[in-house]
Design a protein around this motif. Structure first.
Motif, short mmCIF file in Angstrom:
data_model
loop_
_atom_site.label_atom_id
_atom_site.label_comp_id
_atom_site.label_asym_id
_atom_site.label_seq_id
_atom_site.Cartn_x
_atom_site.Cartn_y
_atom_site.Cartn_z
N LEU A 1 1.94 -3.48 -3.72
CA LEU A 1 1.51 -3.59 -4.61
C LEU A 1 0.52 -1.96 -5.14
N GLY B 1 -4.21 -5.06 2.09
CA GLY B 1 -3.87 -5.47 0.89
C GLY B 1 -4.50 -3.88 0.08
N ASN C 1 -3.90 -8.40 -6.81
CA ASN C 1 -2.66 -9.38 -6.65
C ASN C 1 -1.80 -9.26 -7.30
#
Length: 122
Positions: free
Chosen positions: A17, A64, A95
């Motif tokens: 990511l 994340g 995402n």
């Protein structure tokens, strides 16, 4: 600490990511300067020195990555992408499908224009 060493401390999904987000920001806004703020454990993107030059931050965690918008609450966000409880700054949880969202590009370009305006006035 080199940026790659910082990034490689995270799990593979977070690393992926981060790489996607970095590439997106630098391709969309080539004038950005990328800096590691090691003490805050974030990557800062700016167009000029000082706080008013900051445009974005990438905020990695075990869970994340968030894309931070400096003074994001002042940006037009008709699609409601911006999150967080901050009164001034806002974030988006990253995402993979996010990078296909045309509204993200609108928001990113709006943040760039806002930063340019701040730095032209100073």
């Amino acid at each position: 600490m080199p940026l790659d060493h910082f990034i490689n401390r995270y799990t593979q999904p977070v690393i992926e990511l981060l790489h996607l987000a970095r590439a997106y920001l630098l391709n969309t806004c080539p004038e950005l300067i990328e800096e590691l703020d090691e003490s805050s454990r974030i990557i800062v993107y700016r167009i000029a020195p000082g706080n008013d030059g900051i445009v974005f931050t990438l905020i990695p965690s075990r869970a994340g990555v968030k894309l931070g918008f400096y003074r994001g609450r002042a940006l037009p966000d008709p699609e409601g992408l911006l999150q967080g409880n901050g009164k001034v700054h806002a974030t988006i949880s990253i995402n993979i499908p996010l990078f296909e969202n045309a509204h993200l590009e609108d928001l990113v370009l709006s943040a760039m224009q806002s930063a340019r305006d701040r730095n032209t006035r100073n």
